[in-house]
Design a protein around this motif. Structure first.
Motif, mmCIF file in Angstrom:
data_model
loop_
_atom_site.group_PDB
_atom_site.id
_atom_site.type_symbol
_atom_site.label_atom_id
_atom_site.label_comp_id
_atom_site.label_asym_id
_atom_site.label_seq_id
_atom_site.Cartn_x
_atom_site.Cartn_y
_atom_site.Cartn_z
ATOM 1 N N TRP A 96 -51.545 9.322 29.872
ATOM 2 C CA TRP A 96 -50.633 8.890 30.920
ATOM 3 C C TRP A 96 -49.478 9.877 31.049
ATOM 4 O O TRP A 96 -48.990 10.404 30.055
ATOM 5 C CB TRP A 96 -50.089 7.502 30.587
ATOM 6 N N PRO A 97 -49.021 10.135 32.262
ATOM 7 C CA PRO A 97 -47.877 11.047 32.442
ATOM 8 C C PRO A 97 -46.659 10.565 31.665
ATOM 9 O O PRO A 97 -46.367 9.368 31.623
ATOM 10 C CB PRO A 97 -47.621 10.980 33.964
ATOM 11 N N GLY A 98 -45.975 11.491 31.025
ATOM 12 C CA GLY A 98 -44.766 11.148 30.291
ATOM 13 C C GLY A 98 -45.004 10.577 28.916
ATOM 14 O O GLY A 98 -44.051 10.216 28.228
ATOM 15 N N ARG A 146 -44.037 5.324 36.939
ATOM 16 C CA ARG A 146 -44.163 5.980 35.648
ATOM 17 C C ARG A 146 -44.006 4.949 34.538
ATOM 18 O O ARG A 146 -42.990 4.274 34.459
ATOM 19 C CB ARG A 146 -43.099 7.075 35.512
ATOM 20 N N MET A 147 -45.019 4.828 33.694
ATOM 21 C CA MET A 147 -45.023 3.786 32.679
ATOM 22 C C MET A 147 -44.227 4.196 31.436
ATOM 23 O O MET A 147 -44.282 5.344 31.006
ATOM 24 C CB MET A 147 -46.459 3.439 32.278
ATOM 25 N N ASP A 148 -43.522 3.219 30.876
ATOM 26 C CA ASP A 148 -42.833 3.404 29.605
ATOM 27 C C ASP A 148 -43.665 2.876 28.438
ATOM 28 O O ASP A 148 -43.575 3.392 27.330
ATOM 29 C CB ASP A 148 -41.484 2.682 29.616
ATOM 30 N N PHE A 149 -44.454 1.832 28.719
ATOM 31 C CA PHE A 149 -45.319 1.227 27.707
ATOM 32 C C PHE A 149 -46.679 0.933 28.335
ATOM 33 O O PHE A 149 -46.751 0.431 29.465
ATOM 34 C CB PHE A 149 -44.736 -0.086 27.170
ATOM 35 N N LEU A 196 -52.274 7.268 40.425
ATOM 36 C CA LEU A 196 -51.990 8.023 41.639
ATOM 37 C C LEU A 196 -50.631 8.713 41.520
ATOM 38 O O LEU A 196 -49.763 8.278 40.748
ATOM 39 C CB LEU A 196 -52.000 7.092 42.850
ATOM 40 N N PRO A 197 -50.419 9.786 42.285
ATOM 41 C CA PRO A 197 -49.158 10.526 42.162
ATOM 42 C C PRO A 197 -47.911 9.685 42.414
ATOM 43 O O PRO A 197 -46.861 9.929 41.814
ATOM 44 C CB PRO A 197 -49.306 11.625 43.230
ATOM 45 N N ASP A 198 -48.015 8.691 43.292
ATOM 46 C CA ASP A 198 -46.838 7.898 43.623
ATOM 47 C C ASP A 198 -46.765 6.593 42.833
ATOM 48 O O ASP A 198 -45.944 5.722 43.135
ATOM 49 C CB ASP A 198 -46.812 7.589 45.115
ATOM 50 N N PRO A 257 -41.331 23.243 24.351
ATOM 51 C CA PRO A 257 -42.451 23.840 25.069
ATOM 52 C C PRO A 257 -43.795 23.586 24.412
ATOM 53 O O PRO A 257 -44.819 23.594 25.090
ATOM 54 C CB PRO A 257 -42.120 25.338 25.062
ATOM 55 N N CYS A 258 -43.817 23.355 23.094
ATOM 56 C CA CYS A 258 -45.099 23.206 22.411
ATOM 57 C C CYS A 258 -45.624 21.788 22.453
ATOM 58 O O CYS A 258 -46.827 21.571 22.464
ATOM 59 C CB CYS A 258 -44.970 23.644 20.951
ATOM 60 N N ALA A 259 -44.726 20.817 22.432
ATOM 61 C CA ALA A 259 -45.149 19.430 22.472
ATOM 62 C C ALA A 259 -45.119 18.933 23.909
ATOM 63 O O ALA A 259 -44.703 19.632 24.817
ATOM 64 C CB ALA A 259 -44.230 18.586 21.588
ATOM 65 N N ASN A 260 -45.574 17.696 24.095
ATOM 66 C CA ASN A 260 -45.477 17.052 25.397
ATOM 67 C C ASN A 260 -44.399 15.993 25.273
ATOM 68 O O ASN A 260 -44.678 14.860 24.934
ATOM 69 C CB ASN A 260 -46.817 16.419 25.776
ATOM 70 N N PRO A 261 -43.143 16.361 25.515
ATOM 71 C CA PRO A 261 -42.033 15.492 25.146
ATOM 72 C C PRO A 261 -41.931 14.266 26.034
ATOM 73 O O PRO A 261 -42.281 14.286 27.198
ATOM 74 C CB PRO A 261 -40.810 16.396 25.336
ATOM 75 N N TYR A 262 -41.420 13.194 25.441
ATOM 76 C CA TYR A 262 -41.142 11.984 26.202
ATOM 77 C C TYR A 262 -39.868 12.194 26.996
ATOM 78 O O TYR A 262 -38.960 12.896 26.575
ATOM 79 C CB TYR A 262 -40.975 10.812 25.231
#
Length: 275
Positions: free
Chosen positions: A205-207, A186-189, A181-183, A97-102
């Motif tokens: 970036w998300p994730g 999702r990038m890995d790198f 954009l929402p759609d 909950p504290c971090a922004n996990p991958y």
């Protein structure tokens, strides 16, 4: 330990110092000259000196000398001590909950989404997209974008890619916003391949994809004869090709996120830029 953390928090509790630290993190592992930092941050030399001195004292920035120039880099070990303390002590180990996990499930997939960013998306990031797409299409879904994309690809870049045997029919100039954009995938790198793009503020970036900075001089800005211009594009292509070759050879299935990030940083430091 607690006193060290307080010094780090105090150092980051000022907009100028926070901006300098964030810039150096975006450019990591590259060391950036003081003059370039002052220009990008819009600070006079005296103000920048005070900013960097406090960040160094807090263990967040390192300094070295290259000829007559002082260069600065983010101290990732110092930053890790700060974040580790916040998660382990303040959050009592509640990392999730504290971090922004991958998203660890993405580490188990066999196809990775990779985004290359430069300022114009007319040459360097286009080179990277074409090289990795052709090198390992079964392992990577590759994209490129620009922070200020131009309307068309650079003709020298297109000609070089075609001469190297790359299909350029599907390549086009795109802006980073297209991938926010929402759609969007999702990038890995996410890699920046020019200093100007890495210098710019951008939302996370998300994730939390693994990031890297593989800065290359802008061949578009080279003036001179046709041969000199072609050589500049060739050098940019060669420098990216060697980094991408090293990246594609990583044993992704045996590395966790931290190890992958470290290997990406090593590629930036150690890969020779030979065509």
């Amino acid at each position: 330990m607690e006193n060290d953390v307080l010094a780090q928090l105090q150092a980051l509790a000022h907009p100028r110092r926070l901006a300098a630290f964030r810039l150096l993190m975006r450019r990591y592992p590259e060391a950036v000259a003081a003059g370039e930092l002052a220009e990008v941050l819009g600070l006079p030399a005296s103000s920048l000196s005070a900013v960097l001195a406090q960040l160094r004292q807090a263990g967040l920035v390192t300094q070295d000398r290259h000829g007559t120039s002082l260069r600065y880099a983010a101290d990732v070990a110092g930053a890790a001590r700060l974040t580790g303390y916040l998660v382990d002590d303040c959050c009592r180990g509640r990392g999730l909950p504290c971090a922004n996990p991958y998203e660890t499930d993405r580490l188990m997939t066999r196809k990775w989404n990779v985004l290359f960013i430069c300022s114009g998306n007319s040459a360097r990031s286009i080179f990277a997209e074409a090289i990795l797409s052709d090198w390992a299409p079964e392992r990577f879904e590759v994209f490129s974008a620009g922070t200020r994309a131009v309307s068309q690809l650079n003709p020298y870049a297109v000609a070089l890619l075609q001469a190297k045997g790359h299909d350029t029919s599907e390549l086009r100039s795109k802006t980073v916003s297209e991938f926010q954009l929402p759609d969007a995938p999702r990038m890995d790198f996410v890699f920046t391949v020019c200093d100007a793009a890495a210098n710019e503020e951008c939302p996370p970036w998300p994730g939390q994809p693994i990031s890297g900075h593989w800065g290359q001089p802008d061949p578009v800005k080279v003036e001179g004869s046709e041969a000199e211009k072609q050589l500049a594009f060739q050098q940019a292509y060669g420098g990216l090709k060697n980094r991408i070759k090293a990246f594609a050879a990583l044993p992704f299935d045996t590395l966790d996120r931290a190890s992958l990030q470290a290997r990406v940083d090593d590629i930036a430091l150690n890969t020779e830029e030979n065509a």
